[in-house]
Motif scaffolding. Structure first.
Motif, PDB file in Angstrom:
ATOM      1  N   VAL A 120       0.843  -1.196   0.000  1.00 50.82           N
ATOM      2  CA  VAL A 120       0.000   0.000   0.000  1.00 50.82           C
ATOM      3  C   VAL A 120       0.879   1.247   0.000  1.00 50.82           C
ATOM      4  CG1 VAL A 120      -1.779   1.317   1.224  1.00 50.82           C
ATOM      5  CG2 VAL A 120      -1.875  -1.188   1.186  1.00 50.82           C
ATOM      6  N   ILE A 121       0.739   2.060  -1.038  1.00 44.65           N
ATOM      7  CA  ILE A 121       1.420   3.353  -1.119  1.00 44.65           C
ATOM      8  C   ILE A 121       0.371   4.383  -1.535  1.00 44.65           C
ATOM      9  CG2 ILE A 121       3.258   4.728  -2.154  1.00 44.65           C
ATOM     10  CD1 ILE A 121       4.790   2.198  -2.741  1.00 44.65           C
ATOM     11  N   PRO A 122      -0.100   5.206  -0.603  1.00 41.84           N
ATOM     12  CA  PRO A 122      -1.115   6.212  -0.960  1.00 41.84           C
ATOM     13  C   PRO A 122      -0.564   7.230  -1.955  1.00 41.84           C
ATOM     14  CG  PRO A 122      -0.923   5.944   1.425  1.00 41.84           C
ATOM     15  CD  PRO A 122       0.244   5.234   0.818  1.00 41.84           C
ATOM     16  N   ASN A 123      -1.471   7.859  -2.686  1.00 40.13           N
ATOM     17  CA  ASN A 123      -1.059   8.925  -3.590  1.00 40.13           C
ATOM     18  C   ASN A 123      -0.419  10.065  -2.807  1.00 40.13           C
ATOM     19  OD1 ASN A 123      -2.149   7.476  -5.676  1.00 40.13           O
ATOM     20  ND2 ASN A 123      -3.938   8.783  -5.959  1.00 40.13           N
ATOM     21  N   GLY A 124       0.576  10.667  -3.415  1.00 38.01           N
ATOM     22  CA  GLY A 124       1.241  11.802  -2.788  1.00 38.01           C
ATOM     23  C   GLY A 124       0.571  13.120  -3.153  1.00 38.01           C
ATOM     24  N   VAL A 125       1.034  14.176  -2.514  1.00 37.61           N
ATOM     25  CA  VAL A 125       0.528  15.529  -2.754  1.00 37.61           C
ATOM     26  C   VAL A 125       1.712  16.429  -3.090  1.00 37.61           C
ATOM     27  CG1 VAL A 125      -0.619  17.537  -1.697  1.00 37.61           C
ATOM     28  CG2 VAL A 125      -1.412  15.221  -1.168  1.00 37.61           C
ATOM     29  N   ASP A 126       1.520  17.307  -4.052  1.00 39.49           N
ATOM     30  CA  ASP A 126       2.540  18.303  -4.373  1.00 39.49           C
ATOM     31  C   ASP A 126       2.482  19.384  -3.296  1.00 39.49           C
ATOM     32  OD1 ASP A 126       4.243  20.216  -5.348  1.00 39.49           O
ATOM     33  OD2 ASP A 126       3.320  20.367  -7.331  1.00 39.49           O
ATOM     34  N   THR A 127       3.280  19.217  -2.253  1.00 44.06           N
ATOM     35  CA  THR A 127       3.210  20.129  -1.114  1.00 44.06           C
ATOM     36  C   THR A 127       3.829  21.491  -1.403  1.00 44.06           C
ATOM     37  OG1 THR A 127       5.221  19.072  -0.231  1.00 44.06           O
ATOM     38  CG2 THR A 127       3.103  18.296   0.615  1.00 44.06           C
ATOM     39  N   ARG A 128       4.421  21.658  -2.575  1.00 39.89           N
ATOM     40  CA  ARG A 128       4.848  23.007  -2.973  1.00 39.89           C
ATOM     41  C   ARG A 128       3.631  23.844  -3.346  1.00 39.89           C
ATOM     42  NH1 ARG A 128       8.845  21.096  -7.587  1.00 39.89           N
ATOM     43  NH2 ARG A 128       6.973  19.819  -7.896  1.00 39.89           N
ATOM     44  N   ARG A 129       2.565  23.182  -3.810  1.00 42.73           N
ATOM     45  CA  ARG A 129       1.336  23.882  -4.189  1.00 42.73           C
ATOM     46  C   ARG A 129       0.301  23.863  -3.081  1.00 42.73           C
ATOM     47  NH1 ARG A 129      -1.296  21.031  -8.522  1.00 42.73           N
ATOM     48  NH2 ARG A 129      -2.622  22.884  -8.655  1.00 42.73           N
ATOM     49  N   GLU A 300       1.773  12.472   2.623  1.00 48.00           N
ATOM     50  CA  GLU A 300       3.104  12.283   2.058  1.00 48.00           C
ATOM     51  C   GLU A 300       3.210  13.125   0.791  1.00 48.00           C
ATOM     52  OE1 GLU A 300       4.996   8.239   2.309  1.00 48.00           O
ATOM     53  OE2 GLU A 300       2.897   7.645   2.469  1.00 48.00           O
ATOM     54  N   ASP A 301       4.359  13.781   0.625  1.00 49.21           N
ATOM     55  CA  ASP A 301       4.510  14.568  -0.598  1.00 49.21           C
ATOM     56  C   ASP A 301       4.960  13.665  -1.745  1.00 49.21           C
ATOM     57  OD1 ASP A 301       7.337  14.285  -0.537  1.00 49.21           O
ATOM     58  OD2 ASP A 301       7.574  16.124   0.618  1.00 49.21           O
ATOM     59  N   ASP A 302       4.969  14.221  -2.951  1.00 47.12           N
ATOM     60  CA  ASP A 302       5.282  13.433  -4.143  1.00 47.12           C
ATOM     61  C   ASP A 302       6.660  12.788  -4.064  1.00 47.12           C
ATOM     62  OD1 ASP A 302       2.868  13.889  -5.370  1.00 47.12           O
ATOM     63  OD2 ASP A 302       3.543  15.657  -6.467  1.00 47.12           O
ATOM     64  N   GLU A 303       7.629  13.503  -3.505  1.00 51.33           N
ATOM     65  CA  GLU A 303       8.992  12.963  -3.432  1.00 51.33           C
ATOM     66  C   GLU A 303       9.060  11.758  -2.511  1.00 51.33           C
ATOM     67  OE1 GLU A 303      11.842  15.949  -2.519  1.00 51.33           O
ATOM     68  OE2 GLU A 303      11.469  17.116  -4.342  1.00 51.33           O
ATOM     69  N   GLN A 304       8.350  11.811  -1.397  1.00 48.95           N
ATOM     70  CA  GLN A 304       8.325  10.668  -0.484  1.00 48.95           C
ATOM     71  C   GLN A 304       7.692   9.444  -1.156  1.00 48.95           C
ATOM     72  OE1 GLN A 304       6.228  12.997   2.609  1.00 48.95           O
ATOM     73  NE2 GLN A 304       7.710  12.161   4.060  1.00 48.95           N
ATOM     74  N   VAL A 305       6.611   9.671  -1.886  1.00 44.30           N
ATOM     75  CA  VAL A 305       5.936   8.563  -2.571  1.00 44.30           C
ATOM     76  C   VAL A 305       6.830   7.993  -3.658  1.00 44.30           C
ATOM     77  CG1 VAL A 305       3.998   7.986  -4.082  1.00 44.30           C
ATOM     78  CG2 VAL A 305       3.619   9.365  -2.031  1.00 44.30           C
ATOM     79  N   PHE A 306       7.509   8.855  -4.410  1.00 40.88           N
ATOM     80  CA  PHE A 306       8.414   8.394  -5.461  1.00 40.88           C
ATOM     81  C   PHE A 306       9.530   7.528  -4.862  1.00 40.88           C
ATOM     82  CE2 PHE A 306      12.090   9.109  -8.375  1.00 40.88           C
ATOM     83  CZ  PHE A 306      11.551   8.484  -9.482  1.00 40.88           C
TER      84      PHE A 306
END
Length: 326
Positions: A120-129, A300-306
Motif C-alpha cells: 500500500v502506497i497512498p497517492n502523494g501531494v505536491d506540497t509546494r502547491r 506524504e509529498d510526491d517525493e516521499q511517494v516516489f
C-alpha cells in the motif's frame, strides 16, 4: 507503461505486450494503467469492485437495477474484467501497489491466488502547491471571490462526478445545519439538476456553483473553506481529501474513500460509514472547533511517494536477480 481504455485501442495492448517481450531481461517493468505482464502494477482497484460498489450512489432501486444492467451489457466492462484477471494473475506480476487499504482489500478479495505481493502506497501531494502557507496567503482573496462574509462557514465539495461523490446528500445536509453554513461546489457535469434540487429544498441561496476550477486554482479553492466534504460512495483514493488535508482543511469523507486512511477521526476530520444527510451535517458541525489552516502533518509529498516506489522496484530487481542466479 500506461495503456488506454480497452475499447479505444485494443492494438495498443497487443503492441505493449510485444514490447515487453523485447525488453532486456534485467529491465523492471512498471504499469500505471491496464497493462498485463509487467513486474509491478500500480492499482486503482479491480474494475469489478467499481462496477458493484459504485451502484450505491443510485437512490432509486429501479435506477440502480437499470444502471447495473447497462454495465453488464457494456462490452468494455467485460473486457476490463478479463484484463484484470490477466494483470493480477499473471506469473510476471511481482508487486501490486495499492493506492489505499480499500484497494488492497479488494485485490485480496477478488484475486486471493495472485502471485503478487500487495504493497500500500497512498497517492502523494505536491506540497509546494498545497500547504498551510498558501492557505494563509490565499484565504482572504478566495473568500472575497466567492462572496463569503466573515460570518459564513464554507463547506467545500469538488468532483467531476456529482452523483457518485454524493453531492445530493450534501445539499440535503444543509437543511440540518445553521444558516451560516454555505456550500461551495467546484467541477462537475449537469449542475442545473443539482441547483434545481437545492431550490426544491429551499437551499438555493446557500449553494454556490463555481463550475470547473482549473488545477492551478485549486489551492485558492481550498483556502476559502472551513471544511471539505467528500461524501463519496466509491473512490479508490480521493486526491481532493489529501490536498485539503495538506492545506490544513478539516475533511469529512466516507469509508468508501481510500484517502480516509490519512484522516485522524475527530482531529483532522471525520470518517462516516454512510453519507446520509443527517450524518454529514453532524460530522460537519462536530468539526466547528477545528481551525482551518492547521498543520495536520498527515500527508506524504510526491517525493516521499516516489522514493517508496523506487524501494519496491529495487526489491523486485533483487528478487529477480536471486531467481536468475539459482
Amino acid at each position: 507503461m500506461e495503456a488506454g481504455p480497452v475499447h479505444e485501442n485494443p492494438g495498443l495492448h497487443l503492441a505493449a505486450t510485444r514490447a515487453l517481450r523485447e525488453l532486456p531481461p534485467t529491465t523492471i517493468s512498471v504499469s500505471f494503467g491496464n497493462m498485463a505482464g509487467c513486474h509491478i502494477h500500480r492499482s486503482g482497484g479491480p474494475h469489478r469492485d467499481f462496477m458493484h460498489n459504485s451502484l450505491a450512489a443510485q437512490r432509486s432501486p429501479l435506477r440502480r437495477f437499470t444502471k447495473a444492467l447497462s454495465r453488464l451489457l457494456n462490452p468494455n466492462n467485460l473486457l476490463m474484467a478479463v484484463l484484470d484477471r490477466k494483470i493480477y494473475n499473471h506469473p510476471a506480476t511481482r508487486r501490486i501497489i495499492a493506492i489505499s487499504q480499500n484497494v488492497r482489500a479488494a485485490v485480496a478479495r477478488q484475486f486471493p491466488h495472485s502471485p503478487a505481493t500487495v504493497v500500500v502506497i497512498p497517492n502523494g501531494v505536491d506540497t509546494r502547491r498545497f500547504n498551510i502557507r498558501r492557505f494563509t496567503d490565499l484565504r482572504g482573496e478566495s473568500r472575497r471571490l466567492v462572496g463569503l462574509r466573515e460570518k459564513h462557514r464554507a463547506i467545500g465539495f469538488c468532483s467531476s462526478n456529482f452523483e457518485l461523490k454524493g453531492l445530493d446528500r450534501l445539499i440535503a445536509a444543509l437543511a440540518h445545519l445553521p444558516e451560516e453554513y454555505v456550500l461551495v461546489v467546484a467541477g462537475g457535469r449537469r449542475s442545473r439538476k443539482y441547483a434545481d434540487y437545492a431550490a426544491s429544498l429551499g437551499m438555493e441561496k446557500r449553494v454556490v456553483f463555481l463550475g470547473k476550477v482549473k488545477a492551478t486554482d485549486m489551492p485558492r479553492f481550498y483556502a476559502g473553506l472551513d471544511v471539505l466534504c467528500h461524501p463519496s460512495f466509491y473512490d479508490t483514493f480521493g486526491n481532493v481529501v489529501a490536498e485539503a488535508q495538506a492545506m490544513g482543511v478539516p475533511t469529512v469523507t466516507t469509508r468508501a474513500t481510500g484517502a480516509c486512511d490519512i484522516i485522524d477521526d475527530g482531529r483532522t476530520g471525520r470518517v462516516l460509514d454512510q453519507p446520509e444527510p443527517w450524518a454529514l451535517a453532524n460530522a460537519i458541525f462536530d468539526l466547528r472547533e477545528v481551525k482551518a489552516g492547521t498543520d495536520f502533518g498527515c500527508v506524504e509529498d510526491d517525493e516521499q511517494v516516489f522514493a517508496r516506489y523506487l524501494e519496491v522496484i529495487e526489491a523486485v530487481r533483487a528478487e529477480l536477480a536471486e531467481g536468475a542466479g539459482r
